[in-house]
Design an enzyme around this catalytic site. Sequence first.
Site, PDB file in Angstrom:
ATOM      1  N   LYS A  30       1.451  -2.490  -2.581  1.00  0.00           N
ATOM      2  CA  LYS A  30       3.305  -2.847  -2.773  1.00  0.00           C
ATOM      3  C   LYS A  30       3.354  -4.019  -2.818  1.00  0.00           C
ATOM      4  O   LYS A  30       2.834  -4.956  -2.203  1.00  0.00           O
ATOM      5  CB  LYS A  30       4.226  -1.771  -1.074  1.00  0.00           C
ATOM      6  N   TYR A  62       9.848   8.214  -5.073  1.00  0.00           N
ATOM      7  CA  TYR A  62      10.234   8.791  -3.832  1.00  0.00           C
ATOM      8  C   TYR A  62      11.552   9.448  -3.774  1.00  0.00           C
ATOM      9  O   TYR A  62      12.434   9.506  -2.628  1.00  0.00           O
ATOM     10  CB  TYR A  62      10.748   6.979  -3.074  1.00  0.00           C
ATOM     11  N   PHE A  98      17.039   5.746   5.059  1.00  0.00           N
ATOM     12  CA  PHE A  98      16.569   3.705   4.123  1.00  0.00           C
ATOM     13  C   PHE A  98      16.401   3.370   2.915  1.00  0.00           C
ATOM     14  O   PHE A  98      15.617   2.921   2.695  1.00  0.00           O
ATOM     15  CB  PHE A  98      15.386   3.395   5.259  1.00  0.00           C
ATOM     16  N   ARG A 119      -4.806   8.138   3.299  1.00  0.00           N
ATOM     17  CA  ARG A 119      -3.776   8.337   3.797  1.00  0.00           C
ATOM     18  C   ARG A 119      -4.959   8.053   5.563  1.00  0.00           C
ATOM     19  O   ARG A 119      -4.014   7.107   5.769  1.00  0.00           O
ATOM     20  CB  ARG A 119      -3.702  10.254   4.803  1.00  0.00           C
ATOM     21  N   THR A 169       2.606   5.705   9.205  1.00  0.00           N
ATOM     22  CA  THR A 169       3.508   5.402   7.893  1.00  0.00           C
ATOM     23  C   THR A 169       4.318   3.746   8.359  1.00  0.00           C
ATOM     24  O   THR A 169       3.754   2.898   8.013  1.00  0.00           O
ATOM     25  CB  THR A 169       4.547   6.014   7.787  1.00  0.00           C
ATOM     26  N   ARG A 186      -2.710   0.043   7.002  1.00  0.00           N
ATOM     27  CA  ARG A 186      -1.874  -0.817   8.062  1.00  0.00           C
ATOM     28  C   ARG A 186      -1.650  -1.915   9.240  1.00  0.00           C
ATOM     29  O   ARG A 186      -1.297  -2.643   9.796  1.00  0.00           O
ATOM     30  CB  ARG A 186      -0.174   0.142   7.863  1.00  0.00           C
ATOM     31  N   ASN A 227       5.286  -1.866   4.615  1.00  0.00           N
ATOM     32  CA  ASN A 227       3.565  -1.251   5.181  1.00  0.00           C
ATOM     33  C   ASN A 227       2.911  -1.348   4.296  1.00  0.00           C
ATOM     34  O   ASN A 227       1.769  -0.519   4.244  1.00  0.00           O
ATOM     35  CB  ASN A 227       4.230  -0.593   6.183  1.00  0.00           C
ATOM     36  N   HIS A 275       1.100   2.294  -0.158  1.00  0.00           N
ATOM     37  CA  HIS A 275       1.035   3.898  -0.263  1.00  0.00           C
ATOM     38  C   HIS A 275      -0.048   4.752  -0.585  1.00  0.00           C
ATOM     39  O   HIS A 275      -0.899   3.920  -1.416  1.00  0.00           O
ATOM     40  CB  HIS A 275       2.114   3.672  -1.595  1.00  0.00           C
ATOM     41  N   GLU A 323       2.094  11.613  -8.572  1.00  0.00           N
ATOM     42  CA  GLU A 323       2.128  10.569  -9.136  1.00  0.00           C
ATOM     43  C   GLU A 323       1.346  10.060 -10.034  1.00  0.00           C
ATOM     44  O   GLU A 323       1.881   8.764 -10.306  1.00  0.00           O
ATOM     45  CB  GLU A 323       1.674  10.088  -7.724  1.00  0.00           C
TER      46      GLU A 323
HETATM   47  P1  GTP Z   1       4.104   6.168   1.076  1.00  0.00           P
HETATM   48  O1  GTP Z   1       2.897   5.942   1.179  1.00  0.00           O
HETATM   49  O2  GTP Z   1       4.548   5.372   1.171  1.00  0.00           O
HETATM   50  O3  GTP Z   1       5.203   7.407   0.375  1.00  0.00           O
HETATM   51  O4  GTP Z   1       4.602   6.196   2.970  1.00  0.00           O
HETATM   52  P2  GTP Z   1       4.585   7.321   3.780  1.00  0.00           P
HETATM   53  O5  GTP Z   1       3.815   8.615   2.776  1.00  0.00           O
HETATM   54  O6  GTP Z   1       3.805   6.839   5.364  1.00  0.00           O
HETATM   55  O7  GTP Z   1       5.548   7.889   4.533  1.00  0.00           O
HETATM   56  P3  GTP Z   1       7.089   8.707   3.867  1.00  0.00           P
HETATM   57  O8  GTP Z   1       6.880   9.341   2.620  1.00  0.00           O
HETATM   58  O9  GTP Z   1       7.984   8.842   4.542  1.00  0.00           O
HETATM   59  O10 GTP Z   1       7.893   6.918   3.342  1.00  0.00           O
HETATM   60  C1  GTP Z   1       8.179   6.410   2.484  1.00  0.00           C
HETATM   61  C2  GTP Z   1       8.212   5.005   2.826  1.00  0.00           C
HETATM   62  O11 GTP Z   1       8.828   4.958   2.634  1.00  0.00           O
HETATM   63  C3  GTP Z   1       7.419   4.257   3.732  1.00  0.00           C
HETATM   64  O12 GTP Z   1       5.388   3.579   3.957  1.00  0.00           O
HETATM   65  C4  GTP Z   1       8.116   3.286   4.203  1.00  0.00           C
HETATM   66  O13 GTP Z   1       7.334   2.351   3.271  1.00  0.00           O
HETATM   67  C5  GTP Z   1      10.008   3.599   3.943  1.00  0.00           C
HETATM   68  N1  GTP Z   1      10.192   4.489   5.505  1.00  0.00           N
HETATM   69  C6  GTP Z   1       9.948   5.651   5.808  1.00  0.00           C
HETATM   70  N2  GTP Z   1      10.030   5.743   7.180  1.00  0.00           N
HETATM   71  C7  GTP Z   1      10.964   4.630   7.201  1.00  0.00           C
HETATM   72  C8  GTP Z   1      12.083   3.943   8.194  1.00  0.00           C
HETATM   73  O14 GTP Z   1      11.910   4.798   9.007  1.00  0.00           O
HETATM   74  N3  GTP Z   1      12.828   3.047   7.865  1.00  0.00           N
HETATM   75  C9  GTP Z   1      12.134   1.723   7.250  1.00  0.00           C
HETATM   76  N4  GTP Z   1      12.874   0.939   6.656  1.00  0.00           N
HETATM   77  N5  GTP Z   1      11.847   2.193   6.169  1.00  0.00           N
HETATM   78  C10 GTP Z   1      10.406   3.673   6.359  1.00  0.00           C
HETATM   79 MG    MG Z   2       5.129   8.785   1.097  1.00  0.00          MG
END
Ligand code: GTP
Ligand code: MG
Length: 149
Positions: free
Chosen positions: A9, A49, A57, A85, A91, A102, A112, A115, A126
């Site tokens: 990212k 997304y 958020f 993962r 996350t 992370r 973070n 992805h 994707e």
């Molecule tokens: P990705 O690999 O980025 O898809 O992350 P993930 O699969 O572990 O989590 P998810 O798909 O649920 O969320 C996508 C992204 O949204 C996360 O990686 C974070 O950058 C952001 N995100 C998720 N939850 C929150 C939250 O509660 N607050 C904020 N600010 N960002 C969030």
């Molecule tokens: Mg995700």
Amino acid sequence: TERTFIMVKPDGVQRGLVGEIIKRFETRGYKLVACKMLWPGEDLLKKHYAELADKPFFPKLITYMRSGPCVPMVWEGREAVKMGRMMLGATNPLQSNPGTIRGDFCIDVGRNICHGSDGVETAKREIDLWFQPNEITKYESHSKDWVYE
Ligand code: GTP
Ligand code: MG
């Protein structure tokens, strides 16, 4: 073999962590089959997304992801999605174990650094979204027989 979509990212790029993230997948034994740098636009990110569109958020997430260039990649190997993962960590970095990407390099869920696809079907979607078919290479890794029995 399985493929996963991993992306550094904008914060990961700015903080000089591209090499570190690539290194972890390389040294684990995964094979890099596609990689580029691009500054993604709003449309692409909203598609990427889409499932999170209703989350509070979401606007902040899109702004964050649009804040600079990203490095999308495709990694290939056994159980690449699940292991990807696991290598990224939870996350929310406050819950990511030390030793994960992370867990070693960030603190805030909104910064973070990387992805990773959350399932085999998501990975396919994707990869299709971020790469043209001719951007994905096909080659045999010289260390294949040293990584797999
Ligand atoms: P990705 O690999 O980025 O898809 O992350 P993930 O699969 O572990 O989590 P998810 O798909 O649920 O969320 C996508 C992204 O949204 C996360 O990686 C974070 O950058 C952001 N995100 C998720 N939850 C929150 C939250 O509660 N607050 C904020 N600010 N960002 C969030
Ligand atoms: Mg995700």
